[in-house]
Design a protein around this motif. Structure first.
Motif, PDB file in Angstrom:
ATOM      1  N   ALA A   1      32.486   4.156 -23.947  1.00 49.52           N
ATOM      2  CA  ALA A   1      33.617   3.842 -24.825  1.00 49.52           C
ATOM      3  C   ALA A   1      34.108   2.421 -24.580  1.00 49.52           C
ATOM      4  CB  ALA A   1      34.750   4.845 -24.591  1.00 49.52           C
ATOM      5  N   ARG A   2      33.989   1.963 -23.328  1.00 51.58           N
ATOM      6  CA  ARG A   2      34.423   0.608 -22.982  1.00 51.58           C
ATOM      7  C   ARG A   2      33.329  -0.418 -23.258  1.00 51.58           C
ATOM      8  NH1 ARG A   2      36.151  -1.400 -16.873  1.00 51.58           N
ATOM      9  NH2 ARG A   2      37.226  -3.328 -17.508  1.00 51.58           N
ATOM     10  N   MET A   3      32.079  -0.005 -23.104  1.00 52.11           N
ATOM     11  CA  MET A   3      30.921  -0.891 -23.302  1.00 52.11           C
ATOM     12  C   MET A   3      29.972  -0.229 -24.297  1.00 52.11           C
ATOM     13  SD  MET A   3      30.125  -1.714 -19.288  1.00 52.11           S
ATOM     14  CE  MET A   3      28.520  -2.458 -19.645  1.00 52.11           C
ATOM     15  N   PRO A   4      30.312  -0.156 -25.552  1.00 54.22           N
ATOM     16  CA  PRO A   4      29.467   0.571 -26.504  1.00 54.22           C
ATOM     17  C   PRO A   4      28.069  -0.034 -26.617  1.00 54.22           C
ATOM     18  CG  PRO A   4      31.130  -0.724 -27.645  1.00 54.22           C
ATOM     19  CD  PRO A   4      31.485  -0.756 -26.195  1.00 54.22           C
ATOM     20  N   LEU A   5      27.111   0.832 -26.901  1.00 51.05           N
ATOM     21  CA  LEU A   5      25.731   0.413 -27.111  1.00 51.05           C
ATOM     22  C   LEU A   5      25.643  -0.279 -28.464  1.00 51.05           C
ATOM     23  CD1 LEU A   5      22.743   0.505 -26.195  1.00 51.05           C
ATOM     24  CD2 LEU A   5      22.582   2.728 -27.341  1.00 51.05           C
ATOM     25  N   VAL A   6      25.461  -1.588 -28.460  1.00 55.61           N
ATOM     26  CA  VAL A   6      25.415  -2.362 -29.705  1.00 55.61           C
ATOM     27  C   VAL A   6      24.323  -3.412 -29.620  1.00 55.61           C
ATOM     28  CG1 VAL A   6      27.854  -2.017 -30.263  1.00 55.61           C
ATOM     29  CG2 VAL A   6      27.173  -3.991 -28.888  1.00 55.61           C
ATOM     30  N   ARG A   7      23.797  -3.813 -30.772  1.00 52.28           N
ATOM     31  CA  ARG A   7      22.849  -4.920 -30.900  1.00 52.28           C
ATOM     32  C   ARG A   7      23.588  -6.065 -31.582  1.00 52.28           C
ATOM     33  NH1 ARG A   7      20.448  -0.166 -30.904  1.00 52.28           N
ATOM     34  NH2 ARG A   7      18.418   0.065 -29.859  1.00 52.28           N
ATOM     35  N   ARG A   8      23.730  -7.148 -30.853  1.00 56.68           N
ATOM     36  CA  ARG A   8      24.517  -8.269 -31.363  1.00 56.68           C
ATOM     37  C   ARG A   8      24.017  -9.568 -30.743  1.00 56.68           C
ATOM     38  NH1 ARG A   8      29.019  -6.824 -29.317  1.00 56.68           N
ATOM     39  NH2 ARG A   8      29.060  -8.321 -27.580  1.00 56.68           N
ATOM     40  N   ASP A   9      23.889 -10.590 -31.582  1.00 62.65           N
ATOM     41  CA  ASP A   9      23.502 -11.919 -31.105  1.00 62.65           C
ATOM     42  C   ASP A   9      22.163 -11.900 -30.373  1.00 62.65           C
ATOM     43  OD1 ASP A   9      25.991 -12.848 -32.057  1.00 62.65           O
ATOM     44  OD2 ASP A   9      26.959 -12.393 -30.140  1.00 62.65           O
ATOM     45  N   GLY A  10      21.232 -11.086 -30.865  1.00 61.52           N
ATOM     46  CA  GLY A  10      19.909 -11.045 -30.258  1.00 61.52           C
ATOM     47  C   GLY A  10      19.837 -10.289 -28.959  1.00 61.52           C
ATOM     48  N   ARG A  11      20.894  -9.530 -28.655  1.00 64.29           N
ATOM     49  CA  ARG A  11      20.940  -8.798 -27.404  1.00 64.29           C
ATOM     50  C   ARG A  11      21.335  -7.347 -27.616  1.00 64.29           C
ATOM     51  NH1 ARG A  11      24.204 -13.446 -23.890  1.00 64.29           N
ATOM     52  NH2 ARG A  11      22.370 -14.751 -23.448  1.00 64.29           N
ATOM     53  N   LEU A  12      20.886  -6.510 -26.708  1.00 64.30           N
ATOM     54  CA  LEU A  12      21.294  -5.109 -26.676  1.00 64.30           C
ATOM     55  C   LEU A  12      22.268  -4.950 -25.520  1.00 64.30           C
ATOM     56  CD1 LEU A  12      20.993  -2.108 -27.521  1.00 64.30           C
ATOM     57  CD2 LEU A  12      19.097  -1.962 -25.888  1.00 64.30           C
ATOM     58  N   TRP A  13      23.496  -4.559 -25.846  1.00 68.51           N
ATOM     59  CA  TRP A  13      24.565  -4.453 -24.858  1.00 68.51           C
ATOM     60  C   TRP A  13      24.849  -2.985 -24.558  1.00 68.51           C
ATOM     61  CZ3 TRP A  13      26.866  -9.234 -23.450  1.00 68.51           C
ATOM     62  CH2 TRP A  13      26.524 -10.312 -24.260  1.00 68.51           C
ATOM     63  N   GLY A  14      25.224  -2.693 -23.325  1.00 69.03           N
ATOM     64  CA  GLY A  14      25.632  -1.339 -22.997  1.00 69.03           C
ATOM     65  C   GLY A  14      25.357  -0.982 -21.557  1.00 69.03           C
ATOM     66  N   PRO A  15      26.056   0.022 -21.027  1.00 66.94           N
ATOM     67  CA  PRO A  15      25.887   0.424 -19.625  1.00 66.94           C
ATOM     68  C   PRO A  15      24.540   1.092 -19.375  1.00 66.94           C
ATOM     69  CG  PRO A  15      27.331   1.962 -20.761  1.00 66.94           C
ATOM     70  CD  PRO A  15      27.069   0.840 -21.724  1.00 66.94           C
ATOM     71  N   GLY A  16      23.835   0.603 -18.376  1.00 66.85           N
ATOM     72  CA  GLY A  16      22.540   1.186 -18.045  1.00 66.85           C
ATOM     73  C   GLY A  16      21.389   0.655 -18.866  1.00 66.85           C
ATOM     74  N   THR A  17      21.639  -0.333 -19.728  1.00 62.74           N
ATOM     75  CA  THR A  17      20.543  -0.893 -20.528  1.00 62.74           C
ATOM     76  C   THR A  17      19.578  -1.660 -19.637  1.00 62.74           C
ATOM     77  OG1 THR A  17      22.030  -2.738 -21.077  1.00 62.74           O
ATOM     78  CG2 THR A  17      21.776  -0.983 -22.718  1.00 62.74           C
ATOM     79  N   LEU A  18      20.080  -2.696 -18.975  1.00 62.30           N
ATOM     80  CA  LEU A  18      19.223  -3.524 -18.126  1.00 62.30           C
ATOM     81  C   LEU A  18      18.772  -2.774 -16.885  1.00 62.30           C
ATOM     82  CD1 LEU A  18      18.050  -6.408 -17.706  1.00 62.30           C
ATOM     83  CD2 LEU A  18      20.128  -6.940 -16.403  1.00 62.30           C
ATOM     84  N   ASP A  19      19.681  -1.998 -16.323  1.00 59.67           N
ATOM     85  CA  ASP A  19      19.402  -1.301 -15.062  1.00 59.67           C
ATOM     86  C   ASP A  19      19.555   0.196 -15.234  1.00 59.67           C
ATOM     87  OD1 ASP A  19      18.854  -0.831 -12.409  1.00 59.67           O
ATOM     88  OD2 ASP A  19      20.807  -1.486 -11.676  1.00 59.67           O
ATOM     89  N   MET A  20      18.520   0.933 -15.707  1.00 58.76           N
ATOM     90  CA  MET A  20      17.279   0.362 -16.166  1.00 58.76           C
ATOM     91  C   MET A  20      16.627   1.248 -17.240  1.00 58.76           C
ATOM     92  SD  MET A  20      14.835   1.362 -12.935  1.00 58.76           S
ATOM     93  CE  MET A  20      13.384   0.901 -13.863  1.00 58.76           C
ATOM     94  N   LYS A  21      17.481   1.761 -18.130  1.00 57.78           N
ATOM     95  CA  LYS A  21      16.950   2.700 -19.114  1.00 57.78           C
ATOM     96  C   LYS A  21      16.065   2.029 -20.156  1.00 57.78           C
ATOM     97  CE  LYS A  21      20.520   6.152 -18.337  1.00 57.78           C
ATOM     98  NZ  LYS A  21      21.700   6.863 -18.849  1.00 57.78           N
ATOM     99  N   VAL A  22      16.276   0.738 -20.395  1.00 63.81           N
ATOM    100  CA  VAL A  22      15.356   0.021 -21.269  1.00 63.81           C
ATOM    101  C   VAL A  22      13.994  -0.088 -20.589  1.00 63.81           C
ATOM    102  CG1 VAL A  22      14.857  -2.199 -22.346  1.00 63.81           C
ATOM    103  CG2 VAL A  22      17.151  -1.229 -22.513  1.00 63.81           C
ATOM    104  N   GLY A  23      13.981  -0.366 -19.289  1.00 60.95           N
ATOM    105  CA  GLY A  23      12.725  -0.429 -18.558  1.00 60.95           C
ATOM    106  C   GLY A  23      11.957   0.881 -18.593  1.00 60.95           C
TER     107      GLY A  23
END
Length: 399
Positions: free
Chosen positions: A102-124
């Motif tokens: 709710a504080r860090m919604p999963l969004v695609r903006r400015d060429g980036r994917l934002w959200g908790p656990g994206t980089l570390d490491m559910k995208v991986g």
């Protein structure tokens, strides 16, 4: 990373496959990130693990569960046949509490994917699934298997998964770790070992004004011990010693009976870790009458840039060149499950996950332009290692 990921429009079959299933990749990412999974909530990380297993099974992987009563279950998914075996390691637990979406919604903006656990490491983890799918669905000649081990407790030290990690690594010829790349994109060929020690000093309490001579200050003893271990702090050598938590005493007018320090230690090599550990074990009281206790040790051994690690990185370089990419390597002071596998002598290459920034931070994000190239790189590396003519990197004997 030498140049932006968007400058790699290669047309290899693997790249074409990954591009064709880019929507599937994003659907997998969204499904995993949408399941909030803090490490300390078994039900939550089990939901994320179940989603991974469902998607792994849907692409033909044979799935097994490693149940845990006091932590989240761990998952192993395997595909292929033959003697060679490549292990891909990742985790679905995150540092974020429930409600963070709710504080860090999963969004695609400015060429980036934002959200908790994206980089570390559910995208991986999602990249690992698609890379495996690409290798086995493009008709390449293969000789061997790919196994994905996805754990639930990496963020708290892998206490309940270490036995599984070591077992699966020892049964494999190489380990590829889906942790995010270094800032800008380099892969990780070394990681420092991580240790934590607790130094407890015990003295004798007394009235600080009436009978100070009858007391033995545990705080004074601890202060001297902290100064002593500072001699181990050698950043030029890559060794860091940080007394990060210090506590002691009860009231200002009481000579403190007990004081404690929790110390974080990082070391780049097994030799350095052994030297530092021996120094901590050798600590003894300095003040007459004081007592001292030292507990703890190195929880994650160093991931050293061994011959096998370098050989694995050279394979990645060759794949990158074939794909028209350029890659780099580097080291980090942070730890991962790659520390555990490399310490066994199994060639390990880390940082093969997403490119982005902000792990464990409010600005956590992934660079969208890098998803297809880096997934293709991972697929190409797997395919190269499982090629009938491929040469596997050498193992290092540790036992």
């Amino acid at each position: 990373f030498p140049v932006p990921c968007s400058l790699f429009p290669d047309m290899s079959p693997l790249s074409e496959f990954v591009r064709a299933y880019e929507t599937w990749l994003h659907e997998t990412i969204d499904a995993l990130v949408s399941i909030e999974s803090p490490t300390d909530d078994k039900a939550a990380v089990d939901r994320a693990g179940a989603e991974f297993r469902r998607r792994a099974a849907s692409i033909g992987m044979r799935v097994t569960v490693e149940p845990r009563a006091d932590a989240g279950d761990h998952s192993v998914a395997e595909i292929g046949e033959g003697g060679r075996r490549i292990l891909i390691v990742g985790h679905v637990d995150t540092v974020w509490p429930h409600g963070q979406l709710a504080r860090m919604p999963l969004v695609r903006r400015d060429g980036r994917l934002w959200g908790p656990g994206t980089l570390d490491m559910k995208v991986g983890v999602s990249m690992g699934l698609l890379a495996t799918r690409a290798v086995f669905e493009t008709g390449r000649p293969l000789e061997g298997r790919v196994a994905m081990l996805i754990t639930s407790d990496e963020e708290t030290g892998s206490d309940t998964s270490r036995d599984v990690i070591e077992r699966e690594a020892l049964a494999s010829d190489a380990v590829l770790v889906l942790e995010p790349a270094l800032a800008g994109g380099p892969l990780k060929t070394s990681r420092k070992g991580i240790g934590q020690y607790v130094i407890t000093a015990t003295g004798v309490s007394a009235h600080a004004g009436v009978d100070p001579a009858k007391g033995i200050s545990a705080v004074r003893e601890l202060a001297r011990q902290i100064i002593a271990i500072e001699a181990l702090h050698d950043l030029q050598r890559g060794v860091s010693v940080n007394a990060g938590v210090i506590s002691g005493g009860t009231r200002p007018n009481v000579v403190p009976e007990e004081a404690r320090a929790i110390v974080d230690v990082r070391a780049p090599s097994a030799a350095d870790a052994a030297r530092v550990d021996a120094a901590f074990r050798a600590l003894s009281p300095i003040l007459p009458g004081a007592k001292l206790s030292v507990t703890g040790g190195f929880e994650r051994p160093p991931m050293e840039r061994s011959e096998g690690v370098v050989a694995l990185y050279r394979h990645a370089e060759a794949v990158a060149a074939e794909l028209g990419q350029a890659i780099a390597e580097g080291g980090t002071g942070g730890g991962s499950d790659g520390n555990l596998t490399a310490a066994l002598g199994v060639p390990t290459l880390d940082g093969l996950g997403a490119v982005g920034d902000g792990a464990h931070a409010l600005h956590e994000h992934v660079e969208l332009d890098c998803l297809v190239p880096r997934t293709t790189l991972l697929a190409g590396l797997i395919a190269r290692l499982l090629s009938p003519a491929g040469v596997l990197p050498p193992r290092r004997t540790t036992r």
